[in-house]
Structures are given as C-alpha cells and as structure tokens.
Design an enzyme around this catalytic site. Sequence first.
Site, mmCIF file in Angstrom:
data_model
loop_
_atom_site.group_PDB
_atom_site.id
_atom_site.type_symbol
_atom_site.label_atom_id
_atom_site.label_comp_id
_atom_site.label_asym_id
_atom_site.label_seq_id
_atom_site.Cartn_x
_atom_site.Cartn_y
_atom_site.Cartn_z
ATOM 1 N N TYR A 1 32.705 54.003 40.527
ATOM 2 C CA TYR A 1 33.204 52.705 40.058
ATOM 3 C C TYR A 1 34.719 52.597 40.195
ATOM 4 O O TYR A 1 35.254 51.499 40.285
ATOM 5 C CB TYR A 1 32.819 52.455 38.591
ATOM 6 C CG TYR A 1 31.358 52.157 38.357
ATOM 7 C CD1 TYR A 1 30.440 52.111 39.401
ATOM 8 C CD2 TYR A 1 30.879 51.906 37.079
ATOM 9 C CE1 TYR A 1 29.096 51.843 39.180
ATOM 10 C CE2 TYR A 1 29.535 51.630 36.851
ATOM 11 C CZ TYR A 1 28.655 51.613 37.900
ATOM 12 O OH TYR A 1 27.336 51.334 37.660
ATOM 13 N N LYS B 1 22.630 64.612 40.630
ATOM 14 C CA LYS B 1 21.822 64.598 41.848
ATOM 15 C C LYS B 1 22.336 65.738 42.718
ATOM 16 O O LYS B 1 22.789 65.541 43.854
ATOM 17 C CB LYS B 1 21.925 63.228 42.536
ATOM 18 C CG LYS B 1 20.988 63.009 43.702
ATOM 19 C CD LYS B 1 19.523 62.862 43.319
ATOM 20 C CE LYS B 1 18.657 62.767 44.575
ATOM 21 N NZ LYS B 1 17.212 62.707 44.259
ATOM 22 N N ASP C 1 16.895 60.589 39.493
ATOM 23 C CA ASP C 1 15.644 59.869 39.746
ATOM 24 C C ASP C 1 14.559 60.375 38.791
ATOM 25 O O ASP C 1 13.814 59.593 38.201
ATOM 26 C CB ASP C 1 15.211 59.950 41.214
ATOM 27 C CG ASP C 1 15.300 61.338 41.806
ATOM 28 O OD1 ASP C 1 16.032 62.199 41.280
ATOM 29 O OD2 ASP C 1 14.624 61.586 42.832
ATOM 30 N N ASP D 1 21.382 51.796 30.085
ATOM 31 C CA ASP D 1 20.747 50.482 30.024
ATOM 32 C C ASP D 1 19.232 50.606 29.990
ATOM 33 O O ASP D 1 18.554 49.886 29.256
ATOM 34 C CB ASP D 1 21.186 49.606 31.207
ATOM 35 C CG ASP D 1 22.538 48.957 30.938
ATOM 36 O OD1 ASP D 1 23.192 49.340 29.960
ATOM 37 O OD2 ASP D 1 22.936 48.067 31.696
#
Lengths: 358, 358
Positions: B146, B193, B225, B253
């Site tokens: 970000y 990951k 995942d 979220d």
Amino acid sequence: MPVKQLKNITILPGDGIGPEVIAQAEKSIQAIAYRYNHDFSLDYAFIGAHAIEETGSPFPEETLRKCRKADAILLGAIGDPKYDEKFESDLRPEQGLLALRKQLQLYANIRPIKVYDNLTHLSPLKEKRIKNVNFVIYRELTGGIYYGKKGRYENGKIAYDHCVYSESEIKRIAILAFEAAMDRRKKLCLVDKANVLETSRLWRSVVKEVAKKYPDVETSFLYIDNAAMQMMNSPAQFDIILTTNLFGDILSDEASIIPGSLGLLPSASIGRNSCLFEPVHGSFPQAAGKDIANPMGAILSVAMMFRHFEMEQEALEVERAVDLCMKEGIMTKDLEVEVHYSCSQLGDLIYSIIAEDL
Amino acid sequence: MPVKQLKNITILPGDGIGPEVIAQAEKSIQAIAYRYNHDFSLDYAFIGAHAIEETGSPFPEETLRKCRKADAILLGAIGDPKYDEKFESDLRPEQGLLALRKQLQLYANIRPIKVYDNLTHLSPLKEKRIKNVNFVIYRELTGGIYYGKKGRYENGKIAYDHCVYSESEIKRIAILAFEAAMDRRKKLCLVDKANVLETSRLWRSVVKEVAKKYPDVETSFLYIDNAAMQMMNSPAQFDIILTTNLFGDILSDEASIIPGSLGLLPSASIGRNSCLFEPVHGSFPQAAGKDIANPMGAILSVAMMFRHFEMEQEALEVERAVDLCMKEGIMTKDLEVEVHYSCSQLGDLIYSIIAEDL
Ligand SMILES: [Mg+2]
Ligand SMILES: [Mg+2]
C-alpha cells in the site's frame, strides 16, 4: 448423436491422491468414448514430487513436450510434505505447477463454486446464506506479484516483491470472463483494490473498456477486503468474479470451503494454446493409497474439459452422473455419510451410469 | 481506587456517523472521569471529508499538530460517497486516514474479534463454528504494497506496485503481537505467503527470531489463502493473528463479519509515540444524522484506549457496561432486536451504568 471426436489428452497423475482420483476421471473419459464413439488418446507424464523422484526435476522436458502437443491436460495433484519449507530450492514439487502455468501461459484459472442441496449441513455457513450459491471465479494466473521481480537488499534486511500488470494481460482474461458471463446470469464483478493500488486502477479501466462490448452484462466492482467479507456474508450474490492472481488465490480458497467439501470442486486453467483441468483438492497425502479420496472433483474437471472442447452434451452427461450419485447419497467418506463408497467404487459407478445411460 | 490520571485526548469526529458515535464514546470517557476522579482534556480537530470542506485538506496541519501532542486520539469515521472513484486526487477523505497513519507512524492496527452469545443468530457462520471465537488481528499498517512505489510505464499500458518490508518494520509489530499473546491464550499465528513471496520469507524469519524470546507462545504459520479459508471454517482456532498490511486488510474485514455486526467492533492503531482508537464500522453515510448508529464500537474503542493507558480497571468497567447492555438486549436497530434504542440513548445508558455503578 454428437460427431465423433479425436482428442489427445495428456495425463499428469502427480502426487498423493492424484493418481487415484485421476484413475476414476479416466473411467469417465472412457465411458464417454464408449457411449458416443469418440476416440481419446491418453498419454502420461510425470510432474511434482513424483517427477523429482523419477527424473530429478519437478517439471521434466518430456512433460512439457507432451503437454504442448495435447488438446488438453488432466492433472491429479502436486505436493509432498517432505518438501515443505524448502522455500529456496527449485526442487519443490509446486515449482512443477508454477512452471507448467508459465510455460503454457495458462493465464486464466477458472473455479466454479456450487452448493449441493444435500450437503448444506457440511458448509460452515448457515443454510439460508448458501441457497442458490453458484458462481465462477476467473483468476489471472501468470502475472502480478507472484511472478514479479523479487529479492533482498541491505544484507538481506529488506525484501521486496514487485507487482506488475499490463493492459494485454488484463484484457485477455477479461474477455474470457465476460464471455462466460454471457452464458450464465450476465453478472460480472471485478475484485481489486483500486483505492490504493495502481495495478488495480489499470484493471478497473481495462475492464470498463471491455465491458462496453458486453452491454448485457451487469458489471460491478468490489475491493478485495470487502469481497472477502461478502464471500462469507452473502456468496449467492456472485455470478462471475474476475480478479488478479493474488486476490484470486485468496478468494478462491475462501470460497472453496462454502460447498462443504473440497473434494467436489473442479477447476480449469486456460492459455492461448493449452488448457489444463484439475481437481481443487490438492495431493492430500494423509489419504493417499487408501482408496478413500473423493474422485468427484477430478470427474467434474473432465466435464469442464468436454465443455472446453465444445462437447456440451458430453459435459452435461458427466455432470448428470455426478449429480445422480450426490442425490442418491452415493459418496465417499469425506462427506460424512454413514454408508460410504471407495474412490474406485465411485469411479466404476460413474462409468456405468454414463456407459449404460442409467 | 485507581490513581488520578491526567490525559489529553484529541477527538476527530470525522464523517458520516462518526460524530454521533463519538458523542457517545465521549459520554463513557466522562463517566469514567466522574467515577474515578480522573481529568481528561478533550480537544477537537477536523479530518476526512469534513476537513476538506472546512479547510480544503483531508488532513490539515492543525489536526496533525493536535494529534502529535495528544496522549491518545479518538476517531469516529472517514469517508463520503461523493469522493468515490476520485482515485487520482489527493482530495479524497481516505487520504486523511493514510496521512494520519503515515505521519504518526501508526505501524500496528489491532482488531479484536469477539462473538457475543446472544448475537450468534446474526453471524453468517453456523452457531457451533463460532463458539468461543475470541481473537485479535495485528496488522502491519505503514509498510508493504500500500505504501510502496507505484506508477505506470509504456504510455500507461503497464502498471506496477512495489511491496517492500524491512526487518525492523516486522520486528516492532511482532514484539507487540507476542506481548499481547502472553496476556492471552499464548498462541500466535503468522499469516503470510512464504511459498511465493520474498517479503513473506523475511516476515517468517524475523518472526521465528522474535519467537525465541517467547518460548511460552505457541507460534504457527498459515498462508494467506489458507488463512482466508480457515477464517470461515474454524475461526475459534485463532488467538493472535500477526500479518502484513494487505493480508491484514483482507483478513480483518473478512473476520469482521463473524460476530454478526460491524457496529460492535473497536480497533486501535499503535505507533512509537502515538495511538489512535476508532470503531471499525466506517462512516456509513446512509445512517448519518438519524441517531440510529451503533455506538458500541466507539465505546469499546475507549476501553482499548484505557487499557493502552494501563488503566485496566477503567477498561474493564467500560466493557462491563457494554456487556450488560448486550446481555439485557439493549441494542440499536442494526442488531435486529424488536425493541431498539437510539444511538444517544445507548450512550446515556452507558454513562449511567458507569457513573452510577449500576
Ligand atoms: Mg491457493
Ligand atoms: Mg479494509
């Protein structure tokens, strides 16, 4: 009666339960060949841990050659726990899968998610939330942060991964996804993070451009964090989901738990000249060699293959056989039925249902 | 009786329902001040769309100045739909939040997720799956993709976002997360990951190093995942989740939907010299001005603030007041109760419960 077809299929049984479920998938191919008088030529090759043991490489040259000349590739599963945590090495079985995708430019991973009425008790979600869940995720598979430049600097104290996407990479999968939406409920949702990421802004503008050619498709946009929430909250809202490699990896794994069993889920990976079909479940080494694996994911992958060949009747016939078993409660042990069938018994039964039109 | 405390709190009511829920949160601060004879000095500043309208900037200099000198910042919400899709502009309300995080180096976002027994019917997950769900997500907030370099080349046809993490960025939040684990059930799961991303490999090695200093904490690792799937499948397994900015955005979220209402969720963002407390729910413009918003997220954020001040008894008292309302079914409209209370009524009631020790 469909026209007689000749197709070359390269079979990659792979690791763990891969060879067992592939053996059942082959039975459904043979049944379709018998019933419709098609001619399928099956050729076999190594991949993954199995290939490392046989050839020293997770993706041998011969496998690539056989895959390139095939009309379709059918893969079992890849992965063996004894290679876990060997992140630095190229000798990980998963390298075989990454190499396959990259070499054949399998740029679109397609994962249908469908809930079976008599399995809703297995879903973590409440029954009313999963009524009519039936959607397909289109995940970009050869670009983005998984394939970008990566490395370290400052003596290894700083690490980086670069995410890159080009207009053409986005456009080709967007077209596939819009085409699929036209054959379905005509709804497409792009999942991105366009409020923060530049690559997502490019995705959004390319998808808006492609959408103009599909005025009948209702196109919407969700940020990945919101999408991960919506997937749990109201998955029935989705028809086609289109997204990046990383976001698709996350969303499709999250979604895979909704139907209550990984064992039922097929997938396809599409490239310009190649296509690969494989069950979602992975190599599941704990179950290997026990004849207890669920072959339905592999068998439904065969249905996806027939549909990709534009053999719609054959695809529907395979799906009918699976649906019949599901409705009658003829299932493997993983689906928590009291009386259960073995992997090979289910394969034999699917063969009979198709071949004898039961 | 706790020792008298003097604290300066900067209040940023922000947009949408922000000012309404903050007004109730203030009542709980006043109630604690009254009951324990503390002295809280409250100062107000603009942020977000409200700040754009008043000053032309989503994060005015004066707001930064007031935030820097505060012992804690209490934020309502940021965001207004009229700025949606203005991706290119610096005049988006969300820029205010990103600037606040960056300027104050709020590097750790902390989100507790707790299921209330009498709200399990509101969760999308089956009741047996959410029994004993009680975990906290530690999300890195000022690094990663970000905040990395982003841009275009080849006439805008190729876009990129760079993800970068340094050892020190990872270490400081890892220490916070391990310390929190020591005060809880002593389990910490790093979500990354590491099978694909170099930044994730750095996360994993730094976390393994920090873990050596906390031998009582059981440390585990999940790929993002898989974690997104586990979050739906068995969220009760988690205690502390530690993860990157992007993965934390997605997971928190997703997790936020589990308790059945966003309205109940507090959060904290911690930096070296600053700390910010805010409800998770966002500006929810549809509900603004109607006195129907759920103030519990803001009020529980006040409890997190007291805990951060090491005012444990005061924190517990605020939580007790909220728990009492929840148990008695005294709730706002969003929780689907037949008889519901307004936002300000709940704020008044919480005040009375605390001030009068009801
Ligand atoms: Mg995955
Ligand atoms: Mg978010």
